[in-house]
Design a protein around this motif. Sequence first.
Motif, PDB file in Angstrom:
ATOM      1  N   VAL A  40     -38.566 -19.590  17.390  1.00 29.45           N
ATOM      2  CA  VAL A  40     -40.022 -19.723  17.358  1.00 29.45           C
ATOM      3  C   VAL A  40     -40.547 -19.548  15.936  1.00 29.45           C
ATOM      4  O   VAL A  40     -41.335 -20.344  15.447  1.00 29.45           O
ATOM      5  CB  VAL A  40     -40.686 -18.698  18.306  1.00 29.45           C
ATOM      6  N   PHE A  41     -40.108 -18.501  15.269  1.00 29.18           N
ATOM      7  CA  PHE A  41     -40.560 -18.245  13.907  1.00 29.18           C
ATOM      8  C   PHE A  41     -39.364 -17.781  13.080  1.00 29.18           C
ATOM      9  O   PHE A  41     -39.132 -16.589  12.904  1.00 29.18           O
ATOM     10  CB  PHE A  41     -41.659 -17.171  13.891  1.00 29.18           C
ATOM     11  N   PRO A  42     -38.569 -18.728  12.580  1.00 30.99           N
ATOM     12  CA  PRO A  42     -37.367 -18.336  11.838  1.00 30.99           C
ATOM     13  C   PRO A  42     -37.708 -17.742  10.467  1.00 30.99           C
ATOM     14  O   PRO A  42     -38.605 -18.214   9.778  1.00 30.99           O
ATOM     15  CB  PRO A  42     -36.590 -19.647  11.682  1.00 30.99           C
ATOM     16  N   VAL A  43     -36.995 -16.705  10.120  1.00 33.03           N
ATOM     17  CA  VAL A  43     -37.125 -16.067   8.811  1.00 33.03           C
ATOM     18  C   VAL A  43     -35.743 -16.112   8.179  1.00 33.03           C
ATOM     19  O   VAL A  43     -34.817 -15.482   8.678  1.00 33.03           O
ATOM     20  CB  VAL A  43     -37.609 -14.611   8.934  1.00 33.03           C
ATOM     21  N   MET A  44     -35.603 -16.859   7.121  1.00 36.56           N
ATOM     22  CA  MET A  44     -34.320 -16.961   6.434  1.00 36.56           C
ATOM     23  C   MET A  44     -34.273 -15.916   5.331  1.00 36.56           C
ATOM     24  O   MET A  44     -35.151 -15.855   4.483  1.00 36.56           O
ATOM     25  CB  MET A  44     -34.126 -18.349   5.824  1.00 36.56           C
ATOM     26  N   LEU A  45     -33.272 -15.071   5.378  1.00 32.55           N
ATOM     27  CA  LEU A  45     -33.116 -14.018   4.391  1.00 32.55           C
ATOM     28  C   LEU A  45     -31.744 -14.156   3.757  1.00 32.55           C
ATOM     29  O   LEU A  45     -30.726 -14.027   4.443  1.00 32.55           O
ATOM     30  CB  LEU A  45     -33.260 -12.649   5.059  1.00 32.55           C
ATOM     31  N   PRO A  46     -31.686 -14.445   2.469  1.00 32.06           N
ATOM     32  CA  PRO A  46     -30.382 -14.604   1.824  1.00 32.06           C
ATOM     33  C   PRO A  46     -29.647 -13.274   1.757  1.00 32.06           C
ATOM     34  O   PRO A  46     -30.265 -12.205   1.808  1.00 32.06           O
ATOM     35  CB  PRO A  46     -30.730 -15.116   0.418  1.00 32.06           C
ATOM     36  N   PRO A  47     -28.313 -13.320   1.645  1.00 29.98           N
ATOM     37  CA  PRO A  47     -27.544 -12.075   1.549  1.00 29.98           C
ATOM     38  C   PRO A  47     -27.897 -11.312   0.275  1.00 29.98           C
ATOM     39  O   PRO A  47     -28.411 -11.872  -0.691  1.00 29.98           O
ATOM     40  CB  PRO A  47     -26.091 -12.550   1.537  1.00 29.98           C
ATOM     41  N   LEU A  48     -27.597 -10.042   0.280  1.00 31.21           N
ATOM     42  CA  LEU A  48     -27.932  -9.162  -0.838  1.00 31.21           C
ATOM     43  C   LEU A  48     -27.329  -9.645  -2.155  1.00 31.21           C
ATOM     44  O   LEU A  48     -27.957  -9.538  -3.203  1.00 31.21           O
ATOM     45  CB  LEU A  48     -27.458  -7.741  -0.512  1.00 31.21           C
ATOM     46  N   ARG A  49     -26.143 -10.231  -2.117  1.00 28.42           N
ATOM     47  CA  ARG A  49     -25.503 -10.680  -3.359  1.00 28.42           C
ATOM     48  C   ARG A  49     -26.281 -11.822  -4.023  1.00 28.42           C
ATOM     49  O   ARG A  49     -26.105 -12.098  -5.199  1.00 28.42           O
ATOM     50  CB  ARG A  49     -24.059 -11.084  -3.093  1.00 28.42           C
ATOM     51  N   GLU A  50     -27.162 -12.484  -3.268  1.00 29.80           N
ATOM     52  CA  GLU A  50     -27.979 -13.558  -3.825  1.00 29.80           C
ATOM     53  C   GLU A  50     -29.361 -13.077  -4.235  1.00 29.80           C
ATOM     54  O   GLU A  50     -30.173 -13.870  -4.712  1.00 29.80           O
ATOM     55  CB  GLU A  50     -28.110 -14.693  -2.806  1.00 29.80           C
ATOM     56  N   ARG A  51     -29.663 -11.816  -4.051  1.00 31.76           N
ATOM     57  CA  ARG A  51     -30.944 -11.251  -4.469  1.00 31.76           C
ATOM     58  C   ARG A  51     -30.728  -9.871  -5.083  1.00 31.76           C
ATOM     59  O   ARG A  51     -31.260  -8.865  -4.644  1.00 31.76           O
ATOM     60  CB  ARG A  51     -31.938 -11.228  -3.314  1.00 31.76           C
ATOM     61  N   ARG A  52     -29.954  -9.879  -6.151  1.00 25.85           N
ATOM     62  CA  ARG A  52     -29.565  -8.634  -6.821  1.00 25.85           C
ATOM     63  C   ARG A  52     -30.765  -7.852  -7.365  1.00 25.85           C
ATOM     64  O   ARG A  52     -30.685  -6.647  -7.542  1.00 25.85           O
ATOM     65  CB  ARG A  52     -28.585  -8.935  -7.941  1.00 25.85           C
ATOM     66  N   GLU A  53     -31.863  -8.540  -7.613  1.00 25.23           N
ATOM     67  CA  GLU A  53     -33.046  -7.859  -8.129  1.00 25.23           C
ATOM     68  C   GLU A  53     -33.621  -6.865  -7.112  1.00 25.23           C
ATOM     69  O   GLU A  53     -34.374  -5.964  -7.476  1.00 25.23           O
ATOM     70  CB  GLU A  53     -34.123  -8.867  -8.545  1.00 25.23           C
ATOM     71  N   ASP A  54     -33.248  -7.001  -5.840  1.00 26.83           N
ATOM     72  CA  ASP A  54     -33.711  -6.075  -4.801  1.00 26.83           C
ATOM     73  C   ASP A  54     -32.873  -4.800  -4.735  1.00 26.83           C
ATOM     74  O   ASP A  54     -33.294  -3.813  -4.117  1.00 26.83           O
ATOM     75  CB  ASP A  54     -33.657  -6.751  -3.422  1.00 26.83           C
ATOM     76  N   ILE A  55     -31.712  -4.807  -5.343  1.00 23.36           N
ATOM     77  CA  ILE A  55     -30.785  -3.676  -5.200  1.00 23.36           C
ATOM     78  C   ILE A  55     -31.364  -2.359  -5.723  1.00 23.36           C
ATOM     79  O   ILE A  55     -31.308  -1.356  -5.006  1.00 23.36           O
ATOM     80  CB  ILE A  55     -29.415  -4.013  -5.829  1.00 23.36           C
ATOM     81  N   PRO A  56     -31.944  -2.303  -6.923  1.00 23.50           N
ATOM     82  CA  PRO A  56     -32.479  -1.000  -7.384  1.00 23.50           C
ATOM     83  C   PRO A  56     -33.532  -0.416  -6.442  1.00 23.50           C
ATOM     84  O   PRO A  56     -33.507   0.787  -6.157  1.00 23.50           O
ATOM     85  CB  PRO A  56     -33.078  -1.326  -8.758  1.00 23.50           C
ATOM     86  N   ALA A  57     -34.429  -1.241  -5.941  1.00 25.41           N
ATOM     87  CA  ALA A  57     -35.460  -0.740  -5.022  1.00 25.41           C
ATOM     88  C   ALA A  57     -34.835  -0.249  -3.721  1.00 25.41           C
ATOM     89  O   ALA A  57     -35.243   0.794  -3.181  1.00 25.41           O
ATOM     90  CB  ALA A  57     -36.488  -1.831  -4.735  1.00 25.41           C
ATOM     91  N   LEU A  58     -33.850  -0.976  -3.208  1.00 22.99           N
ATOM     92  CA  LEU A  58     -33.174  -0.553  -1.982  1.00 22.99           C
ATOM     93  C   LEU A  58     -32.403   0.750  -2.199  1.00 22.99           C
ATOM     94  O   LEU A  58     -32.413   1.633  -1.336  1.00 22.99           O
ATOM     95  CB  LEU A  58     -32.235  -1.654  -1.485  1.00 22.99           C
ATOM     96  N   VAL A  59     -31.738   0.862  -3.343  1.00 29.96           N
ATOM     97  CA  VAL A  59     -30.991   2.092  -3.662  1.00 29.96           C
ATOM     98  C   VAL A  59     -31.954   3.277  -3.662  1.00 29.96           C
ATOM     99  O   VAL A  59     -31.696   4.303  -3.018  1.00 29.96           O
ATOM    100  CB  VAL A  59     -30.255   1.972  -5.013  1.00 29.96           C
ATOM    101  N   ARG A  60     -33.076   3.143  -4.372  1.00 29.66           N
ATOM    102  CA  ARG A  60     -34.049   4.243  -4.431  1.00 29.66           C
ATOM    103  C   ARG A  60     -34.583   4.573  -3.034  1.00 29.66           C
ATOM    104  O   ARG A  60     -34.701   5.746  -2.667  1.00 29.66           O
ATOM    105  CB  ARG A  60     -35.188   3.890  -5.385  1.00 29.66           C
ATOM    106  N   HIS A  61     -34.881   3.534  -2.255  1.00 37.98           N
ATOM    107  CA  HIS A  61     -35.399   3.755  -0.897  1.00 37.98           C
ATOM    108  C   HIS A  61     -34.400   4.541  -0.049  1.00 37.98           C
ATOM    109  O   HIS A  61     -34.766   5.528   0.601  1.00 37.98           O
ATOM    110  CB  HIS A  61     -35.718   2.418  -0.229  1.00 37.98           C
TER     111      HIS A  61
END
Length: 185
Positions: A40-61
């Motif tokens: 109905v409402f697909p959300v495509m989320l690439p794997p973490l290795r393709e969005r390395r810029e998110d890693i520091p924020a996730l680590v802190r969280h």
Amino acid sequence: MGSTRTHQVDVRLIAATNRNLAEMVNQGQFRIDLYYRLNVFPVMLPPLRERREDIPALVRHFVEKYARRMNRRIETIPPHAMKIFADYPWPGNVRELQNFMERAVILSPGSVLRPPLAELRHTMVQAPSSKLSTLKELEREHVLQAIRESNWIIGGPNGAAARLGIKRTTLLYRIQKLGIPCRPQ
């Protein structure tokens, strides 16, 4: 449940997969009616290795989350550790990162995060660099190794199924699916 009356509920379902369901529908491996109910409402989320810029924020969280849960105070995440986190491919995706950060908080005695970085380096070094195997080939080799180590005994407390942490019937299905011979050759 357990009532004789009908109760109205408003439910939203979120489903996640790493498979291409549209392709599976085309190949007859996934029910088309279920696909359209889920899509109905697909959300495509690439794997973490393709969005390395998110890693520091996730680590802190995750560090904050687990430190708070354990009544700990982690104030510093070493920059060299953050670089290693950003360079690591995270094959288990966000779940692997989350579990690793929980372990790091548990192992950190003071206010500075002391993650077991050797685990990440060890995994990166062991990764095959020349020819990548398919998942099916890796699974076949892993199952074969467990069978060999158990002297071709499938069930029981010392059998291959116990070593793999699965039911005997599940292992028998995998053996058949992977084309593994029943006896040593």
